[in-house]
Motif scaffolding. Structure first.
Motif, mmCIF file in Angstrom:
data_model
loop_
_atom_site.group_PDB
_atom_site.id
_atom_site.type_symbol
_atom_site.label_atom_id
_atom_site.label_comp_id
_atom_site.label_asym_id
_atom_site.label_seq_id
_atom_site.Cartn_x
_atom_site.Cartn_y
_atom_site.Cartn_z
ATOM 1 N N UNK A 170 -4.995 83.874 -84.867
ATOM 2 C CA UNK A 170 -4.708 82.658 -85.636
ATOM 3 C C UNK A 170 -3.278 82.190 -85.405
ATOM 4 N N UNK A 171 -2.331 83.107 -85.280
ATOM 5 C CA UNK A 171 -0.945 82.724 -85.006
ATOM 6 C C UNK A 171 -0.810 82.080 -83.633
ATOM 7 N N UNK A 172 -1.494 82.652 -82.644
ATOM 8 C CA UNK A 172 -1.439 82.070 -81.310
ATOM 9 C C UNK A 172 -2.100 80.700 -81.300
ATOM 10 N N UNK A 173 -3.226 80.575 -81.987
ATOM 11 C CA UNK A 173 -3.928 79.288 -82.052
ATOM 12 C C UNK A 173 -3.029 78.215 -82.654
ATOM 13 N N UNK A 174 -2.295 78.571 -83.710
ATOM 14 C CA UNK A 174 -1.400 77.603 -84.363
ATOM 15 C C UNK A 174 -0.240 77.233 -83.444
ATOM 16 N N UNK A 179 -9.234 76.923 -80.691
ATOM 17 C CA UNK A 179 -8.638 78.105 -80.075
ATOM 18 C C UNK A 179 -8.989 79.371 -80.849
ATOM 19 N N UNK A 180 -8.900 79.299 -82.176
ATOM 20 C CA UNK A 180 -9.227 80.451 -83.014
ATOM 21 C C UNK A 180 -10.678 80.866 -82.825
ATOM 22 N N UNK A 181 -11.564 79.893 -82.702
ATOM 23 C CA UNK A 181 -12.979 80.218 -82.479
ATOM 24 C C UNK A 181 -13.182 80.870 -81.108
#
Length: 206
Positions: free
Chosen positions: A87-91, A201-203
């Motif tokens: 989630x951090x990378x997606x953000x 991205x998170x998905x």
């Protein structure tokens, strides 16, 4: 190419591309002409042909520079963190693309025509910039998600990059498009670049 210094050549190319980018803020690709670009440069319109043979070459150069800027953002992202959750990378990835509105807008154009009307050397320079973003993305995934296999990383990239071509149309709906969808009874979600990219991205990362 005219016989002039490398610095002058770069300065004139930069000026042409900057004018094109400024026009693209308020005009469509089809309405922007070499004549209009030349009218706003500090040198004669015919001099443009010494640097770019077609309008498509100018846009391809703009596209290349946008990819290079995004690659720099991805490299900075990779350097600035030792570890990140999905989630951090997606953000963080969504944030890099939120700053690259021109890149997303250019992605939504007909790239085939742009490439077909550009010289091979210009196209090769563009492909190198595109390839640089793939390499930077790969390095980020390898660093932050060491359990991902090479096949997993390829799968992510083959899903994520085609997805990017649709981000601009979904997040930059024009008043005319909104009116048409209302008349057609079609509901459309009000999504930002950050929300769309982060959730997708998170998905993908599961």
């Amino acid at each position: 190419m005219p016989a002039c210094s490398e610095e002058l050549t770069k300065a004139r190319c930069d000026e042409i591309v900057a004018v094109c980018a400024e026009l693209y803020k308020s005009m469509s690709f089809k309405d922007i002409t070499l004549k209009e670009i030349g009218r706003r440069t500090s040198f004669t319109r015919t001099s443009i042909y010494n640097y770019f043979q077609t309008k498509e070459e100018i846009f391809l150069e703009l596209f290349k520079r946008e990819y290079e800027a995004w690659t720099a953002d991805l490299n900075a992202l990779g350097r600035s963190h030792e570890g990140m959750t999905a989630r951090e990378f997606a953000a963080a990835l969504a944030e890099t693309l939120e700053r690259r509105g021109f890149l997303l807008k250019l992605m939504s154009m007909n790239l085939y025509d742009m490439e077909a009307n550009s010289r091979t050397e210009n196209l090769a320079a563009f492909k190198r910039a595109y390839g640089g973003s793939l390499e930077a993305m790969t390095r980020c995934l390898e660093k932050f998600f060491p359990d991902m296999s090479a096949q997993d990383i390829r799968g992510f990239i083959y899903c994520f990059y085609p997805f990017l071509f649709g981000v601009y149309p979904y997040t930059a709906v024009t008043p005319k498009q909104r009116e048409a969808m209302a008349l057609a009874g079609v509901r459309w979600p009000r999504l930002s670049v950050r929300t769309l990219v982060e959730d997708f991205t998170a998905r993908l990362l599961g």
